[in-house]
Design a protein around this motif. Structure first.
Motif, mmCIF file in Angstrom:
data_model
loop_
_atom_site.group_PDB
_atom_site.id
_atom_site.type_symbol
_atom_site.label_atom_id
_atom_site.label_comp_id
_atom_site.label_asym_id
_atom_site.label_seq_id
_atom_site.Cartn_x
_atom_site.Cartn_y
_atom_site.Cartn_z
ATOM 1 N N GLU A 126 0.847 -1.197 0.000
ATOM 2 C CA GLU A 126 0.000 0.000 0.000
ATOM 3 C C GLU A 126 0.881 1.245 0.000
ATOM 4 O O GLU A 126 1.783 1.391 0.817
ATOM 5 N N GLY A 127 0.652 2.141 -0.945
ATOM 6 C CA GLY A 127 1.398 3.404 -1.025
ATOM 7 C C GLY A 127 2.740 3.300 -1.720
ATOM 8 O O GLY A 127 3.453 4.294 -1.843
ATOM 9 N N ALA A 128 3.138 2.117 -2.186
ATOM 10 C CA ALA A 128 4.459 1.949 -2.802
ATOM 11 C C ALA A 128 4.565 2.657 -4.146
ATOM 12 O O ALA A 128 5.655 3.010 -4.579
ATOM 13 N N LEU A 129 3.438 2.882 -4.813
ATOM 14 C CA LEU A 129 3.474 3.523 -6.128
ATOM 15 C C LEU A 129 3.368 5.044 -6.035
ATOM 16 O O LEU A 129 3.348 5.722 -7.054
ATOM 17 N N GLY A 130 3.287 5.569 -4.835
ATOM 18 C CA GLY A 130 3.302 7.018 -4.651
ATOM 19 C C GLY A 130 1.945 7.672 -4.597
ATOM 20 O O GLY A 130 1.734 8.596 -3.837
ATOM 21 N N ARG A 131 0.999 7.208 -5.386
ATOM 22 C CA ARG A 131 -0.335 7.818 -5.386
ATOM 23 C C ARG A 131 -1.351 6.764 -5.818
ATOM 24 O O ARG A 131 -1.004 5.840 -6.567
ATOM 25 N N PRO A 132 -2.588 6.909 -5.407
ATOM 26 C CA PRO A 132 -3.611 5.934 -5.793
ATOM 27 C C PRO A 132 -3.833 5.947 -7.306
ATOM 28 O O PRO A 132 -3.829 6.995 -7.942
ATOM 29 N N GLY A 133 -3.973 4.779 -7.892
ATOM 30 C CA GLY A 133 -4.242 4.675 -9.320
ATOM 31 C C GLY A 133 -3.010 4.748 -10.199
ATOM 32 O O GLY A 133 -3.120 4.763 -11.423
ATOM 33 N N ALA A 134 -1.819 4.822 -9.617
ATOM 34 C CA ALA A 134 -0.598 4.890 -10.416
ATOM 35 C C ALA A 134 -0.402 3.568 -11.138
ATOM 36 O O ALA A 134 -0.736 2.520 -10.638
ATOM 37 N N LYS A 135 0.160 3.631 -12.332
ATOM 38 C CA LYS A 135 0.372 2.426 -13.140
ATOM 39 C C LYS A 135 1.871 2.165 -13.305
ATOM 40 O O LYS A 135 2.681 3.096 -13.239
#
Length: 113
Positions: free
Chosen positions: A99-108
């Motif tokens: 959770e949160g590893a991609l920096g922002r919700p919905g990041a691909k």
């Protein structure tokens, strides 16, 4: 003067004695070692300046002007914890991220195979 059998009072230099004891017992490893030296006399110090071709430091904060952005290349992280499925013309790869590893919700994430 102390009355006989009365409580001993700490001398005003007791803190300084503890510091000196620490420096003597621990030497260079003492927390206070750097403060034990004599201070340098900087009254005759001279400012060294270059030819002006580059600026390494300034007296005040400045905004740096960068002529062009530096390309650092893509960030690559090798992973071994994934699953995949072959669906004919498409191959699907399944990867879980914390959770949160991609920096922002919905990041691909782009995966290059």
């Amino acid at each position: 003067e102390e009355a006989e059998g009365g409580p001993a009072t700490a001398s005003p230099a007791a803190g300084e004695n503890k510091i000196a004891e620490s420096i003597v017992s621990k030497g260079e490893n003492s927390y206070y070692f750097a403060h034990a030296r004599q201070k340098e006399d900087l009254s005759n110090a001279q400012r060294i300046e270059g030819d002006g071709s580059r600026q390494l430091a300034a007296d005040a904060m400045q905004k740096l002007s960068i002529a062009e952005e530096v390309d650092v290349g893509p960030k690559v992280r090798w992973r071994e914890d994934y699953a995949w499925s072959d669906e004919g013309a498409k191959v699907k790869i399944y990867v879980e991220f914390p959770e949160g590893a991609l920096g922002r919700p919905g990041a691909k994430v782009k995966i290059y195979v």
